[in-house]
Design a protein around this motif. Structure first.
Motif, mmCIF file in Angstrom:
data_model
loop_
_atom_site.group_PDB
_atom_site.id
_atom_site.type_symbol
_atom_site.label_atom_id
_atom_site.label_comp_id
_atom_site.label_asym_id
_atom_site.label_seq_id
_atom_site.Cartn_x
_atom_site.Cartn_y
_atom_site.Cartn_z
ATOM 1 N N LEU A 141 0.819 -1.208 0.000
ATOM 2 C CA LEU A 141 0.000 0.000 0.000
ATOM 3 C C LEU A 141 0.868 1.279 0.000
ATOM 4 O O LEU A 141 0.587 2.237 -0.724
ATOM 5 C CB LEU A 141 -0.941 -0.011 1.221
ATOM 6 C CG LEU A 141 -2.055 -1.063 1.197
ATOM 7 C CD1 LEU A 141 -2.836 -1.048 2.515
ATOM 8 C CD2 LEU A 141 -3.008 -0.825 0.015
ATOM 9 N N GLU A 142 1.939 1.264 0.871
ATOM 10 C CA GLU A 142 2.825 2.439 0.904
ATOM 11 C C GLU A 142 3.500 2.644 -0.453
ATOM 12 O O GLU A 142 3.675 3.776 -0.919
ATOM 13 C CB GLU A 142 3.878 2.258 1.996
ATOM 14 C CG GLU A 142 3.319 2.359 3.403
ATOM 15 C CD GLU A 142 4.380 2.122 4.458
ATOM 16 O OE1 GLU A 142 5.534 1.861 4.067
ATOM 17 O OE2 GLU A 142 4.069 2.236 5.657
ATOM 18 N N GLY A 143 3.924 1.521 -1.088
ATOM 19 C CA GLY A 143 4.570 1.640 -2.392
ATOM 20 C C GLY A 143 3.632 2.211 -3.425
ATOM 21 O O GLY A 143 4.019 3.056 -4.243
ATOM 22 N N LYS A 144 2.373 1.756 -3.359
ATOM 23 C CA LYS A 144 1.409 2.297 -4.305
ATOM 24 C C LYS A 144 1.181 3.781 -4.067
ATOM 25 O O LYS A 144 1.131 4.584 -5.023
ATOM 26 C CB LYS A 144 0.096 1.545 -4.182
ATOM 27 C CG LYS A 144 0.148 0.114 -4.721
ATOM 28 C CD LYS A 144 -1.197 -0.579 -4.561
ATOM 29 C CE LYS A 144 -1.144 -2.011 -5.121
ATOM 30 N NZ LYS A 144 -2.464 -2.707 -4.978
ATOM 31 N N ASP A 145 1.103 4.172 -2.759
ATOM 32 C CA ASP A 145 0.940 5.612 -2.462
ATOM 33 C C ASP A 145 2.143 6.424 -2.962
ATOM 34 O O ASP A 145 1.982 7.507 -3.529
ATOM 35 C CB ASP A 145 0.756 5.810 -0.942
ATOM 36 C CG ASP A 145 -0.572 5.233 -0.460
ATOM 37 O OD1 ASP A 145 -1.470 5.061 -1.313
ATOM 38 O OD2 ASP A 145 -0.682 4.981 0.763
ATOM 39 N N GLU A 146 3.373 5.915 -2.690
ATOM 40 C CA GLU A 146 4.597 6.645 -3.108
ATOM 41 C C GLU A 146 4.664 6.751 -4.620
ATOM 42 O O GLU A 146 5.000 7.801 -5.170
ATOM 43 C CB GLU A 146 5.846 5.901 -2.571
ATOM 44 C CG GLU A 146 7.159 6.609 -2.881
ATOM 45 C CD GLU A 146 7.291 7.889 -2.102
ATOM 46 O OE1 GLU A 146 8.075 8.758 -2.518
ATOM 47 O OE2 GLU A 146 6.609 8.042 -1.048
ATOM 48 N N ALA A 147 4.332 5.655 -5.304
ATOM 49 C CA ALA A 147 4.369 5.701 -6.776
ATOM 50 C C ALA A 147 3.343 6.694 -7.293
ATOM 51 O O ALA A 147 3.620 7.451 -8.247
ATOM 52 C CB ALA A 147 4.084 4.295 -7.328
ATOM 53 N N LEU A 148 2.170 6.705 -6.656
ATOM 54 C CA LEU A 148 1.164 7.667 -7.070
ATOM 55 C C LEU A 148 1.633 9.101 -6.849
ATOM 56 O O LEU A 148 1.458 9.977 -7.720
ATOM 57 C CB LEU A 148 -0.144 7.391 -6.301
ATOM 58 C CG LEU A 148 -1.329 8.308 -6.636
ATOM 59 C CD1 LEU A 148 -1.699 8.168 -8.120
ATOM 60 C CD2 LEU A 148 -2.519 7.985 -5.738
ATOM 61 N N HIS A 149 2.282 9.322 -5.695
ATOM 62 C CA HIS A 149 2.796 10.678 -5.395
ATOM 63 C C HIS A 149 3.866 11.093 -6.397
ATOM 64 O O HIS A 149 3.879 12.228 -6.899
ATOM 65 C CB HIS A 149 3.340 10.693 -3.953
ATOM 66 C CG HIS A 149 3.958 12.004 -3.591
ATOM 67 N ND1 HIS A 149 3.191 13.137 -3.364
ATOM 68 C CD2 HIS A 149 5.260 12.356 -3.399
ATOM 69 C CE1 HIS A 149 3.999 14.128 -3.074
ATOM 70 N NE2 HIS A 149 5.273 13.667 -3.070
ATOM 71 N N LEU A 150 4.797 10.175 -6.691
ATOM 72 C CA LEU A 150 5.871 10.496 -7.634
ATOM 73 C C LEU A 150 5.306 10.765 -9.022
ATOM 74 O O LEU A 150 5.774 11.669 -9.728
ATOM 75 C CB LEU A 150 6.879 9.336 -7.693
ATOM 76 C CG LEU A 150 7.741 9.138 -6.438
ATOM 77 C CD1 LEU A 150 8.595 7.879 -6.574
ATOM 78 C CD2 LEU A 150 8.617 10.361 -6.179
ATOM 79 N N ARG A 151 4.329 9.991 -9.430
ATOM 80 C CA ARG A 151 3.751 10.190 -10.747
ATOM 81 C C ARG A 151 3.085 11.570 -10.831
ATOM 82 O O ARG A 151 3.224 12.293 -11.820
ATOM 83 C CB ARG A 151 2.737 9.093 -11.034
ATOM 84 C CG ARG A 151 2.186 9.156 -12.469
ATOM 85 C CD ARG A 151 1.348 7.933 -12.763
ATOM 86 N NE ARG A 151 0.208 7.862 -11.842
ATOM 87 C CZ ARG A 151 -0.628 6.823 -11.768
ATOM 88 N NH1 ARG A 151 -0.403 5.753 -12.516
ATOM 89 N NH2 ARG A 151 -1.642 6.834 -10.930
ATOM 90 N N ARG A 152 2.378 11.918 -9.737
ATOM 91 C CA ARG A 152 1.763 13.250 -9.733
ATOM 92 C C ARG A 152 2.815 14.366 -9.773
ATOM 93 O O ARG A 152 2.657 15.367 -10.482
ATOM 94 C CB ARG A 152 0.887 13.410 -8.487
ATOM 95 C CG ARG A 152 -0.377 12.562 -8.543
ATOM 96 C CD ARG A 152 -1.149 12.692 -7.241
ATOM 97 N NE ARG A 152 -2.370 11.889 -7.280
ATOM 98 C CZ ARG A 152 -3.198 11.748 -6.245
ATOM 99 N NH1 ARG A 152 -2.914 12.368 -5.077
ATOM 100 N NH2 ARG A 152 -4.294 11.015 -6.362
#
Length: 511
Positions: free
Chosen positions: A58-69
């Motif tokens: 879940l944290e990885g998905k959140d971080e990837a989402l943040h980086l993509r944004r």
């Protein structure tokens, strides 16, 4: 075997077997419990790992989402910057295009203007040529002649302006320094009211009669040879009645020879043994006289504490003359003048007096040592412990080396005052007349000079010029040129004043 023993052994064996069975059962139970416990622990760990894995995912998905944004925001910002840069570049290109168009238009205008200017220049050159031709026709001068005339006029004006500037500078310098210099020198010269006589070394010995010449020569010249060898002085016996001439560079030796010869003539016993004895005695007496003269000179000059050898050398100056002036008296006078001048201007009085007394000490041995007497004297003073300031004053009093102190300048001025005062030095009539003639010839060698007169025993020359040839500015320049030529070509004591007189007279008659 007894039966009791068999029973005991059997009981022990049964007990052992029972223990082994119990132990095995207990161990298996413990092992089974441990296995169960381990399985429970592993299941718990696996459960925790599954839970942790879910959190990490879940944290990885959140971080990837943040980086993509963030990447999308940065890309949008860069695209916006690029769009702004493109707009600025477009604006600049449009501005440059407009400037280039304006410059091309201006260049075309300048080219047209340059063509017009070329045409105007050609017209101006043609007009200038016509003007020059007309001016040459009217004035009767070519362009080169007119240019040379104009250059000469400019040079004359520049020289006149420079001379005016020089006179203005001299006037300011005189206003600031002349009054004080006059007051100082007048005060000092009034206070040094000393009487000195101009003495010359005696080189002629009078004889009571002509017969004494033969006795001085002796049989086969042995007496005169003994006297010359003992004194180091040449005896000249010629046709001069009742006189013997002593010749030698060393004034002390001449004095010893004079005293010895007078004593021998008075005694009447003249032979080689007596001559050597008398000369030795006279030499001792002269040493005493010189030491006493040196001590008296140091006392009169107010210079105590000198080395005994310096005292002896000062005493030798008693028998030394320069231009007819006794050097010892001149040294004492210079020392006193130096002290008074130093007191007036605030310099070191003691060092000035010492420099004045010792400034000519090199003349005591200048016939024995090569070189100028100022350098010889400075070297002697240095060897006998005199300080560097006084040594420099001795070496620099004829400006052969650079003056390094005020005291050196004071000594030079005092030496010039003592040497150039009226009656201080003498010179032969032939040299005097020759110097006056040379002065007049130098003055008459300049154009525009009408007459000249050497006055005040050659210490001043007055030059009368033709007013139509030399103006007031040129008069000052002429005086400076005459002074420079006199300094280059003549040798003279003291200084020579050059006065240029320009006089305009208007004469008419009433009828």
């Amino acid at each position: 075997m007894p039966e009791s023993v068999v029973v005991i052994v059997a009981a022990a064996a049964v007990a052992m077997i029972a223990g082994i069975v119990i132990g095995f059962v207990a161990r298996r139970f413990v092992a089974t419990s441990a296995v169960k416990h381990a399985e429970q622990y592993s299941q718990r760990i696996i459960a925790e790992a599954h839970a942790k894995q879910k959190e990490i995912v879940l944290e990885g998905k959140d971080e990837a989402l943040h980086l993509r944004r963030a990447a999308e925001d940065e890309a949008r910002e860069q695209r916006a910057n690029m769009q702004r840069s493109e707009r600025r570049l477009l604006d600049r290109e449009e501005a440059l295009d407009r400037k280039v168009a304006a410059l091309e238009e201006r260049e075309q205008g300048l080219q047209a203007r340059a063509a017009e200017l070329d045409a105007e220049r050609a017209k101006v050159a043609d007009l200038r040529q016509r003007q020059l031709e007309e001016l040459e026709r009217v004035s009767g001068l070519t362009a080169a002649e007119a240019r040379q005339s104009l250059i000469g006029q400019i040079v004359d004006e520049a020289q006149a302006e420079a001379q005016h500037r020089v006179r203005e500078i001299e006037r300011h310098a005189q206003e600031e320094g002349e009054e004080r210099a006059r007051r100082v020198l007048t005060t000092v010269m009034q206070r040094i009211a000393a009487d000195h006589t101009s003495e010359a070394t005696v080189t002629v010995v009078s004889l009571p009669n002509e017969e004494m010449k033969g006795r001085i020569i002796g049989r086969e010249g042995r007496n005169i040879r003994a006297l010359e060898q003992a004194t180091g002085v040449d005896l000249i016996i010629d046709d001069t009645p009742e006189a013997v001439v002593l010749s030698g560079f060393d004034p002390v030796r001449r004095e010893v020879a004079r005293m010895a010869l007078n004593k021998l003539i008075s005694d009447g016993r003249i032979h080689p043994g007596r001559i050597e004895e008398t000369v030795a005695k006279c030499r001792s007496e002269i040493e005493v006289v010189m030491r006493q003269a040196g001590e008296q000179a140091a006392y009169d000059a107010g210079v105590p504490g000198l080395h005994p050898e310096l005292i002896k050398l000062i005493g030798r100056l008693k028998y030394r003359t320069s231009y007819g002036q006794n050097v010892l008296n001149h040294s004492v006078e210079t020392a006193r003048l130096s002290g008074l001048l130093a007191a007036e201007i605030g310099a070191n009085v003691g060092e000035s007096k010492k420099g004045g007394l010792l400034h000519d000490i090199g003349k005591a041995v200048d016939h024995e040592v090569e070189g100028p007497h100022a350098a010889i004297g400075a070297d002697i003073a240095s060897r006998f412990g005199v300080n560097a300031i006084v040594c420099n004053a001795i070496a620099a009093h004829h400006q052969e080396v650079e003056q390094e102190s005020v005291e050196a300048t004071v000594v030079q001025i005092a030496d010039a005052i003592s040497a150039s005062r009226p009656g201080a030095r003498g010179e032969t009539l032939d040299n005097y007349v020759k110097r006056l003639e040379d002065l007049q010839q130098i003055a008459l060698s300049f154009p525009g000079v009408e007459r000249c007169f050497a006055i005040q025993a050659g210490r001043e020359i007055r030059i009368l010029v033709r007013p139509e040839d030399i103006d007031d500015v040129a008069s000052s320049r002429l005086a400076r040129d005459v002074v420079k030529k006199i300094e280059e070509q003549l040798q003279y004591p003291g200084q020579i004043k050059v006065t240029v007189i320009r006089e305009t007279r208007a004469v008419d008659y009433a009828r």
